[in-house]
Design a protein around this motif. Structure first.
Motif, PDB file in Angstrom:
ATOM      1  N   UNK A 138       0.810  -1.217   0.000  1.00  0.00           N
ATOM      2  CA  UNK A 138       0.000   0.000   0.000  1.00  0.00           C
ATOM      3  C   UNK A 138       0.845   1.269   0.000  1.00  0.00           C
ATOM      4  N   UNK A 139       2.014   1.214   0.645  1.00  0.00           N
ATOM      5  CA  UNK A 139       2.845   2.416   0.754  1.00  0.00           C
ATOM      6  C   UNK A 139       3.852   2.556  -0.387  1.00  0.00           C
ATOM      7  N   UNK A 140       3.796   1.648  -1.383  1.00  0.00           N
ATOM      8  CA  UNK A 140       4.713   1.717  -2.525  1.00  0.00           C
ATOM      9  C   UNK A 140       3.915   2.145  -3.758  1.00  0.00           C
ATOM     10  N   UNK A 141       4.146   3.359  -4.214  1.00  0.00           N
ATOM     11  CA  UNK A 141       3.333   3.931  -5.290  1.00  0.00           C
ATOM     12  C   UNK A 141       3.968   3.645  -6.657  1.00  0.00           C
ATOM     13  N   UNK A 142       3.789   2.408  -7.152  1.00  0.00           N
ATOM     14  CA  UNK A 142       4.314   2.074  -8.479  1.00  0.00           C
ATOM     15  C   UNK A 142       3.398   1.054  -9.148  1.00  0.00           C
TER      16      UNK A 142
END
Length: 694
Positions: A389-393
């Motif tokens: 969820x905290x990795x925006x890719x």
């Protein structure tokens, strides 16, 4: 099925032209690994890969099958991809998620269009390639000719035979390992002495193998130059390095007969020895909204951030949705919650599994690099990225070609009409090469795909989901416009005993190329109030969607209302709507009305020998050739502009003209005037619906 960690996994896409022997080879690999006890046959509809009813009836693969093979404590995830050109989206996605590509080539036909397409996609995704020459037992099979066909077609690659056939056609009975110089008869599990008559050929091939292995390692190359030889262990190690490195363009070549189960055991061993574990994969990503490609660099492991790509979706009316995922890094567990980076939604993952054909095999965990299946995801579709969820890719998706073939759909019943949108949405979300739309120009529901078989299979799946439709050739989305200025006056007057209706409008219209419809007023002296000028525009707008001369939308017309008359009592909104509508129609008829048609940019690739037939055919289709070129593989390419009306069934015609060796791409270019001899019957056939003056 036991649990496999990253280093114990291999992901291999099996690709090639339709009918080259992929599915029969998979069957033999399964048999030799002990997964099945008897070989299935395509003709009998008993193969593990082709389990779908459409595949059994057509005797071709129409979707990618996941076939996990357990062998020597390694799990080989084989992706058996279709060879038919209509299903190139399946091929692209299979190659995208694999780590090595096995191109199967028919020993009778040699390099075919499907071979070239698969090769192109493998290079696009920087994948190492292994070649398996199949069907060595068939009449007219020829190993040397096929090898030469590969070398002539892909001149920038080195094709290195690792196995040589013992006999050919009806005499094909085994293979010789060029490295060990031992014979392996039948499936190839046991070694025997080299046939005396093959000693010279094997010696030549051994030298070629040694040179290719030496080129993969500087130390081996130095030793080879100084001593003239390197050891068998060094050859083995060098060839593994060469085969796993796409930049070296070294292609190991194997020979088999899948149906006779000859030479398949060495292929099974090669799928471990000559392919890399998923840990060395470089993974392309988009960070946030950026279109720039970044890379997750190897090694990939369970400890890295979660990155999984959904490459296939299967929908079943009773089982529900099954999402196929390639886990590039991180870990997936059954009964967990994970984040869909593409949709920004959380998904609950139920029981993970793998599939062997149609057989579901439960799994507790997927380690980095593995491929599995997740049931009943709510928001996820093909092409989505599952991550933290905290990795925006998001993971880079393969590009897909524009659809080439379309049908118009009519629901059979009212019940079908209510569900047509949802069912078509399910199909197109699962398959990125399928599209559907409501065409406002023709008032038709249109389904588009890569070819007739592709669309037929999609409609078969729709039927399984409870949707029944009638199909027809789509109408061409013509448009109507004018070529000169014209004016008209129309008076609407109606008296029926009570309150009357009165409105009179004078206007002119003129061409407005490329600028759409524009409405202006130049009424002076208060002859018509702003309220009734708005009513006039409203009436004209009623005409635009359905046109004047042939029932198609009106475009690129400038309307100017410059005079009119009102009645102090009888002038009403409806009266000026009718006056404006009819004045516009009258002026349109006098303004040199014409039809416009969509013109497509078309790129056709065919063998050079077939160019004459293609050019003659283009002339009959009103095609305008823009240029010609030649590909690296010696194919001829024609770029032309052709009216869409002439291309509606071109995929069938091209396949017929070229024996399936021609391919084409098509994109919209612009609209142009329809020649009068073609427009005339279209206009004549138009029967406008009567309009009421109420």
């Amino acid at each position: 099925m036991k649990e496999y960690t990253t280093e114990q996994i291999r992901n291999v896409a099996l690709v090639g032209h339709q009918g080259c022997g992929k599915t029969s080879l998979v069957e033999a690999l399964l048999y030799n690994s002990g997964a099945i006890t008897r070989l299935g046959r395509i003709e009998d509809g008993t193969t593990v890969s082709d389990w779908d009813n459409d595949e059994r009836q057509r005797q071709i693969s129409v979707s990618t099958s996941l076939i996990p093979i357990e062998f020597n404590d390694v799990k080989i995830n084989v992706l058996d991809a279709p060879g038919f050109a209509d299903f190139q989206g399946e091929v692209r996605n299979a190659i995208r998620v694999a780590d090595s590509i096995v191109v199967v080539v028919d020993a009778v036909a040699g390099v075919e269009v499907g071979t070239e397409l698969a090769w192109e996609y493998a290079k696009q995704f920087q994948q190492p390639i292994i070649v398996v020459i199949s069907k060595l037992d068939r009449e007219n099979a020829n190993f040397e000719r096929t090898l030469e066909s590969l070398r002539a077609s892909f001149t920038d690659h080195k094709f290195i035979p690792v196995m040589l056939p013992i006999g050919q056609q009806h005499d094909f009975k085994g293979v010789v390992n060029v490295l060990t110089q031992k014979a392996y008869y039948d499936a190839g599990a046991d070694r025997a002495d080299l046939p005396a008559d093959m000693a010279a050929a094997v010696e030549d091939a051994h030298r070629e193998l040694m040179e290719a292995a030496a080129e993969a390692d500087d130390a081996y190359m130095e030793k080879y130059f100084s001593d003239g030889v390197i050891s068998n262990d060094e050859i083995r190690d060098g060839m593994r390095k060469a085969a796993r490195n796409h930049e070296l363009n070294t292609v190991p070549v194997f020979v088999t007969s899948g149906t006779k189960n000859i030479g398949t055991y060495p292929v099974l061993e090669a799928l471990i020895a000559y392919t890399s574990s998923p840990s060395v994969r470089r993974v392309g990503i988009h960070r946030g909204e950026s279109t720039e490609i970044e890379y997750m660099m190897p090694p990939q492991s369970d400890d890295n951030p979660l990155a999984a790509y959904v490459f296939k979706t299967v929908n079943d009316r009773f089982v529900g949705t099954q999402s196929f995922v390639r886990l590039f890094s991180g870990v997936l567990r059954s009964d967990s919650r994970n984040w869909n980076n593409t949709k920004g939604e959380e998904e609950r993952f139920g029981q993970l599994s793998t599939m062997r054909g149609k057989e579901l095999i439960p799994l507790a965990i997927l380690h980095a690099g593995d491929i599995g299946v997740v049931p009943k995801l709510q928001h996820t579709q093909t092409g989505d990225t599952i991550g933290d969820r905290d990795k925006n890719f998001t993971l880079v998706s393969p590009g897909f070609s524009e659809p080439l073939y379309s049908v118009a759909l009519q629901p059979k019943t009212q019940q079908d009409a209510t569900k047509i949108g949802s069912v078509l949405g399910i199909l197109t979300q699962a398959d990125p090469t399928l599209r559907w739309r409501n065409d406002p120009n023709t008032s038709q529901i249109v389904l588009e795909g890569m070819g007739e078989i592709h669309v037929q299979v999609a409609l078969s799946r729709a039927e399984k989901l409870g949707l029944n439709v009638i199909t027809e050739i789509p109408k061409v989305p013509y448009k109507e416009t004018i070529t000169r200025k014209a004016d008209a006056t129309y008076r609407h007057k109606k008296q029926s005993g009570g309150a009357g209706q009165f409105g009179e409008i004078t206007l002119y219209i003129e061409p407005n190329p490329g600028a759409g419809f524009v409405y202006d007023t130049k009424v002076t002296g208060g002859a018509v109030t702003d309220q009734f000028l708005d009513s006039t525009n409203k009436g004209i707008q009623q005409v635009l969607p359905t046109g004047v001369i042939a029932g198609y939308p009106v475009v690129d017309v400038h309307v100017v209302v410059y005079d009119g008359k009102m009645h102090p009592v009888d002038s009403k909104d409806i009266a000026f709507q009718i006056a404006g509508r009819e004045a516009f129609k009258e002026a349109f008829h006098e303004a040199g009305p014409v039809l416009q048609e969509p013109i497509m940019d078309v790129k056709i690739t065919v063998p050079e020998a077939m160019m004459g037939d293609i050019m003659s055919d283009l002339n009959t289709r009103r095609g305008r050739v823009q240029g010609m070129d030649t590909t690296e593989t010696g194919k001829s390419v024609v770029n032309a502009q052709i009216p869409l009306a002439e291309m509606l069934r071109y995929s069938n015609d091209l396949r017929s003209m070229t024996g399936g060796r021609g391919i084409y791409e098509m994109t919209f270019s612009h609209y142009d005037r329809v020649p009068s001899n073609i427009a005339e019957p279209i206009i004549k056939a138009y029967k406008p619906h009567g309009s009421s003056d109420e």
